[in-house]
Design an enzyme around this catalytic site. Structure first.
Site, PDB file in Angstrom:
ATOM      1  N   LYS A  22      -1.652  31.411  15.895  1.00 34.27           N
ATOM      2  CA  LYS A  22      -2.914  32.077  16.282  1.00 34.27           C
ATOM      3  C   LYS A  22      -3.959  31.010  16.652  1.00 34.27           C
ATOM      4  O   LYS A  22      -4.604  31.099  17.695  1.00 34.27           O
ATOM      5  CB  LYS A  22      -3.441  32.910  15.130  1.00 34.27           C
ATOM      6  CG  LYS A  22      -4.909  33.302  15.225  1.00 34.27           C
ATOM      7  CD  LYS A  22      -5.382  34.168  14.084  1.00 34.27           C
ATOM      8  CE  LYS A  22      -5.925  33.398  12.922  1.00 34.27           C
ATOM      9  NZ  LYS A  22      -7.308  32.924  13.023  1.00 34.27           N
ATOM     10  N   ASN A  23      -4.084  29.987  15.799  1.00 33.41           N
ATOM     11  CA  ASN A  23      -5.178  29.025  15.988  1.00 33.41           C
ATOM     12  C   ASN A  23      -4.916  28.005  17.083  1.00 33.41           C
ATOM     13  O   ASN A  23      -5.807  27.241  17.436  1.00 33.41           O
ATOM     14  CB  ASN A  23      -5.507  28.334  14.660  1.00 33.41           C
ATOM     15  CG  ASN A  23      -6.202  29.300  13.713  1.00 33.41           C
ATOM     16  OD1 ASN A  23      -6.547  30.420  14.096  1.00 33.41           O
ATOM     17  ND2 ASN A  23      -6.367  28.888  12.475  1.00 33.41           N
ATOM     18  N   ARG A  91     -15.099  35.119  15.567  1.00 27.58           N
ATOM     19  CA  ARG A  91     -15.977  33.954  15.766  1.00 27.58           C
ATOM     20  C   ARG A  91     -15.427  33.008  16.822  1.00 27.58           C
ATOM     21  O   ARG A  91     -16.175  32.305  17.489  1.00 27.58           O
ATOM     22  CB  ARG A  91     -16.130  33.186  14.453  1.00 27.58           C
ATOM     23  CG  ARG A  91     -16.833  33.884  13.357  1.00 27.58           C
ATOM     24  CD  ARG A  91     -17.061  32.889  12.281  1.00 27.58           C
ATOM     25  NE  ARG A  91     -17.938  31.826  12.766  1.00 27.58           N
ATOM     26  CZ  ARG A  91     -17.525  30.691  13.300  1.00 27.58           C
ATOM     27  NH1 ARG A  91     -16.235  30.475  13.460  1.00 27.58           N
ATOM     28  NH2 ARG A  91     -18.377  29.790  13.704  1.00 27.58           N
ATOM     29  N   CYS A 115     -19.262  34.537   8.343  1.00 28.08           N
ATOM     30  CA  CYS A 115     -18.221  35.480   7.934  1.00 28.08           C
ATOM     31  C   CYS A 115     -18.124  35.349   6.413  1.00 28.08           C
ATOM     32  O   CYS A 115     -18.903  34.640   5.781  1.00 28.08           O
ATOM     33  CB  CYS A 115     -16.892  35.134   8.604  1.00 28.08           C
ATOM     34  SG  CYS A 115     -16.222  33.573   8.043  1.00 28.08           S
ATOM     35  N   ARG A 120     -20.662  29.258   9.007  1.00 32.81           N
ATOM     36  CA  ARG A 120     -19.915  28.935  10.240  1.00 32.81           C
ATOM     37  C   ARG A 120     -20.865  28.563  11.395  1.00 32.81           C
ATOM     38  O   ARG A 120     -20.889  29.210  12.438  1.00 32.81           O
ATOM     39  CB  ARG A 120     -18.996  30.097  10.641  1.00 32.81           C
ATOM     40  CG  ARG A 120     -18.178  30.713   9.531  1.00 32.81           C
ATOM     41  CD  ARG A 120     -17.083  29.800   8.977  1.00 32.81           C
ATOM     42  NE  ARG A 120     -16.072  29.443   9.911  1.00 32.81           N
ATOM     43  CZ  ARG A 120     -14.994  30.179  10.187  1.00 32.81           C
ATOM     44  NH1 ARG A 120     -14.865  31.343   9.618  1.00 32.81           N
ATOM     45  NH2 ARG A 120     -14.091  29.768  11.042  1.00 32.81           N
ATOM     46  N   VAL A 122     -22.565  26.543  14.694  1.00 28.02           N
ATOM     47  CA  VAL A 122     -21.953  25.971  15.917  1.00 28.02           C
ATOM     48  C   VAL A 122     -22.833  24.857  16.481  1.00 28.02           C
ATOM     49  O   VAL A 122     -22.752  24.526  17.671  1.00 28.02           O
ATOM     50  CB  VAL A 122     -21.690  27.056  16.993  1.00 28.02           C
ATOM     51  CG1 VAL A 122     -20.590  28.001  16.548  1.00 28.02           C
ATOM     52  CG2 VAL A 122     -22.977  27.830  17.321  1.00 28.02           C
ATOM     53  N   ASP A 123     -23.673  24.272  15.620  1.00 27.01           N
ATOM     54  CA  ASP A 123     -24.598  23.230  16.082  1.00 27.01           C
ATOM     55  C   ASP A 123     -23.886  22.052  16.736  1.00 27.01           C
ATOM     56  O   ASP A 123     -24.376  21.455  17.703  1.00 27.01           O
ATOM     57  CB  ASP A 123     -25.474  22.739  14.912  1.00 27.01           C
ATOM     58  CG  ASP A 123     -24.617  22.201  13.769  1.00 27.01           C
ATOM     59  OD1 ASP A 123     -23.863  22.996  13.172  1.00 27.01           O
ATOM     60  OD2 ASP A 123     -24.641  20.982  13.516  1.00 27.01           O
ATOM     61  N   GLN A 124     -22.704  21.715  16.223  1.00 22.33           N
ATOM     62  CA  GLN A 124     -21.954  20.576  16.799  1.00 22.33           C
ATOM     63  C   GLN A 124     -21.464  20.898  18.209  1.00 22.33           C
ATOM     64  O   GLN A 124     -21.407  20.007  19.062  1.00 22.33           O
ATOM     65  CB  GLN A 124     -20.762  20.216  15.891  1.00 22.33           C
ATOM     66  CG  GLN A 124     -21.162  19.851  14.471  1.00 22.33           C
ATOM     67  CD  GLN A 124     -21.963  18.552  14.411  1.00 22.33           C
ATOM     68  OE1 GLN A 124     -21.497  17.513  14.875  1.00 22.33           O
ATOM     69  NE2 GLN A 124     -23.159  18.626  13.868  1.00 22.33           N
ATOM     70  N   ASP A 303      -6.872  26.487   5.024  1.00 23.36           N
ATOM     71  CA  ASP A 303      -6.261  27.797   5.293  1.00 23.36           C
ATOM     72  C   ASP A 303      -5.077  28.089   4.377  1.00 23.36           C
ATOM     73  O   ASP A 303      -4.513  29.179   4.447  1.00 23.36           O
ATOM     74  CB  ASP A 303      -5.810  27.889   6.756  1.00 23.36           C
ATOM     75  CG  ASP A 303      -7.002  27.936   7.696  1.00 23.36           C
ATOM     76  OD1 ASP A 303      -6.808  27.798   8.909  1.00 23.36           O
ATOM     77  OD2 ASP A 303      -8.141  28.067   7.201  1.00 23.36           O
ATOM     78  N   ILE A 325     -14.259  22.334   2.555  1.00 23.06           N
ATOM     79  CA  ILE A 325     -14.560  22.661   3.958  1.00 23.06           C
ATOM     80  C   ILE A 325     -15.543  23.818   4.070  1.00 23.06           C
ATOM     81  O   ILE A 325     -16.558  23.717   4.751  1.00 23.06           O
ATOM     82  CB  ILE A 325     -13.257  23.014   4.730  1.00 23.06           C
ATOM     83  CG1 ILE A 325     -12.217  21.909   4.591  1.00 23.06           C
ATOM     84  CG2 ILE A 325     -13.576  23.338   6.191  1.00 23.06           C
ATOM     85  CD1 ILE A 325     -12.557  20.623   5.324  1.00 23.06           C
ATOM     86  N   ARG A 395      -5.253  40.176  11.242  1.00 26.91           N
ATOM     87  CA  ARG A 395      -5.852  39.233  12.183  1.00 26.91           C
ATOM     88  C   ARG A 395      -4.949  38.033  12.395  1.00 26.91           C
ATOM     89  O   ARG A 395      -4.961  37.419  13.455  1.00 26.91           O
ATOM     90  CB  ARG A 395      -7.201  38.718  11.648  1.00 26.91           C
ATOM     91  CG  ARG A 395      -8.234  39.779  11.453  1.00 26.91           C
ATOM     92  CD  ARG A 395      -9.576  39.173  11.164  1.00 26.91           C
ATOM     93  NE  ARG A 395      -9.956  38.222  12.211  1.00 26.91           N
ATOM     94  CZ  ARG A 395     -11.130  37.605  12.247  1.00 26.91           C
ATOM     95  NH1 ARG A 395     -12.014  37.799  11.296  1.00 26.91           N
ATOM     96  NH2 ARG A 395     -11.420  36.778  13.232  1.00 26.91           N
TER      97      ARG A 395
END
Ligand code: EPZ
Length: 420
Positions: A22-23, A91, A115, A120, A122-124, A303, A325, A395
């Site tokens: 998936k990822n 996301r 979530c 989570r 997204v500044d980077q 994960d 993390i 998911r």
């Protein structure tokens, strides 16, 4: 909504086929926005998140079709808006930001909310794209991005962000000049995206290391590309063999991407070996708890944290799990405690004291990997476990209950009746 009902206590034996990742598939799907030619992806898992990504791509103007693990993408006239009702369900939709800016010079993407497992941010992603010439503003919850033409830049991430590295990688292959990504994520899924872009004609080196160099712009040609195997699905089934005291052969298992996990499972006492037919995992003696700290790849994967916590609930001794993390990735612990587990949470640390048995109970999933850990605990518990909100599991795991039933689990999916 569906629930899973499990009659636990049976050792699992047999073989399980591991699906595509998936990822890895998600960023590669969004990379298709960069293309002007049709392309095909193989080994794409049949998952909710994949279909959400396909829906978004179709909305953006890329005509996508999914059939038996194969996705064909025919590029079209691109719109550049990713609506909130899709982004809020997944996301990873933010991964369309870099490709849209690179291809159209503009992007309107709903800012992904947090979530269950964390804020989570997204500044980077935004900081990196700004250094390549993009400008952003936040309007009514949407990230509006514009650029004349992205140019190469030297970018150093504050942390090895997987999504940030993927967004910038996709932007950099189409940007003018050289881009250096420092402190880049080294995850196998990032490597798979880079290998896909290289197969299409991208000029990338250093993928899998913390320094990636990209030279653009490249005109990307259409290819037929097989997505890598899912290391987290494979890791979850390795734990299933251990927690049920069974023996499972995992076919098409990406064993080279699982070193940190396999090391810990062997430390706990599992036997894991490579055979010509796949990876054989078995548990022939009582397991013992170990200490685990989640880290960016090649460290222990966050994960797999929920899954190894479930395994440690039934192992001898005590172990400390540190989640370094995400800030809120212990939601499964309180549900495991309902089944008799002995877990003490203090901030980012969970201390697990193994018990001799878990007992089945009604429990609720709150996130994807937490749902997987509840399934694992239910397989080992005596009695019946009912897991609600199974949409979290869907998911990231394709037909998990069917795969488990084929190796001896007593597990079935039912419609969730309204609470009495
Ligand atoms: C990817 O999420 C995965 N998702 C996650 O898997 C995985 O847990 C995560 O990487 C870490 O390995 C997909 O690949 C679709 P990050 P991502 O950016 O990219 C902080 C699953 O279960 N950060 O590496 O969102 C962030 O808060 C999912 O399959 C910033 O601060 O993860 C987190 O603490 C869950 N600013 C850390 O970095 C940013 O701009 C790692 O996040 C970006 C990230």
């Amino acid at each position: 909504m569906d629930k899973l009902v499990i009659e636990g206590g049976l050792p699992l034996t047999g073989s399980i086929e591991i699906n595509g990742s998936k990822n890895a598939a998600l960023p590669i799907l969004f990379a298709s926005i960069l293309h002007t030619e049709s392309l095909s992806l193989l080994n794409v898992p049949n998952l909710r998140d994949i279909h959400t990504a396909l829906k978004l791509l179709n909305l953006l103007g890329c005509v996508c079709e999914y059939q038996n693990g194969r996705v064909t993408v025919v590029p079209g006239t691109l719109l550049s808006a990713a609506p909130y009702d899709l982004v809020k369900t997944m996301r990873a939709s933010v991964l369309c930001l870099g490709p849209l800016l690179a291809r159209t010079g503009q992007a309107c993407v709903a800012k992904p909310g947090g979530c269950a497992i964390g804020v989570r941010p997204v500044d980077q992603h935004l900081k990196g794209l700004e250094s390549m010439g993009a400008r952003f503003e936040l309007v009514e919850g949407y990230i509006l991005g514009r650029c004349r033409k992205l140019h190469g830049a030297r970018i150093t991430f504050d942390m090895p962000t997987v999504g940030g590295t993927e967004n910038l990688l996709m932007a950099a292959v189409s940007a003018e000049g050289e881009t250096i990504l420092e402190n880049a994520a080294r995850e196998p899924e990032v490597v798979d995206l880079a290998n896909f872009l290289i197969a299409c004609g991208g000029r990338i080196e250093g993928q899998g290391t913390s320094r990636i160099r990209v030279v653009g712009p490249s005109v990307l040609r259409g290819v037929e590309y097989p997505v890598m195997q899912d290391r987290i699905e494979a890791g979850t089934f390795l734990v299933a063999a251990g927690i049920t005291g069974g023996e499972l052969l995992l076919r098409n298992c990406p064993v080279d991407a699982l070193d940190a996990l396999i090391l810990k499972l062997r430390d706990m006492g599992m036997e894991i070996s490579e055979t010509p037919d796949g990876v054989l995992a078995r548990c022939t003696r009582p397991l013992r708890c170990v200490d685990v700290t989640t880290k960016p790849y090649p460290g222990f994967p966050t994960d797999m944290q929920a899954q190894i916590m479930a395994l440690m609930c039934l192992a001898e001794g005590a172990g400390v799990i540190e989640e370094s993390i995400f800030e809120n990735r212990f939601l499964h612990a309180s549900e495991l405690e309902r089944m008799g587990a002995n877990i003490r949470i203090s901030g980012h640390t969970a201390t697990v004291r193994g018990t001799r048995r878990l007992t089945g109970a009604p429990v609720m999933a709150s996130d994807l990997r937490g749902a997987a850990s509840l399934v694992l605990a239910g397989l080992a518990a005596s009695g019946t476990t009912e897991i609600s909100r199974v949409y979290h599991l869907d998911r990231g795991y394709e037909k998990m209950e069917e795969k488990l039933a084929r190796v001896g689990a007593r597990i079935r999916r039912e419609k969730e009746t309204a609470n009495p």
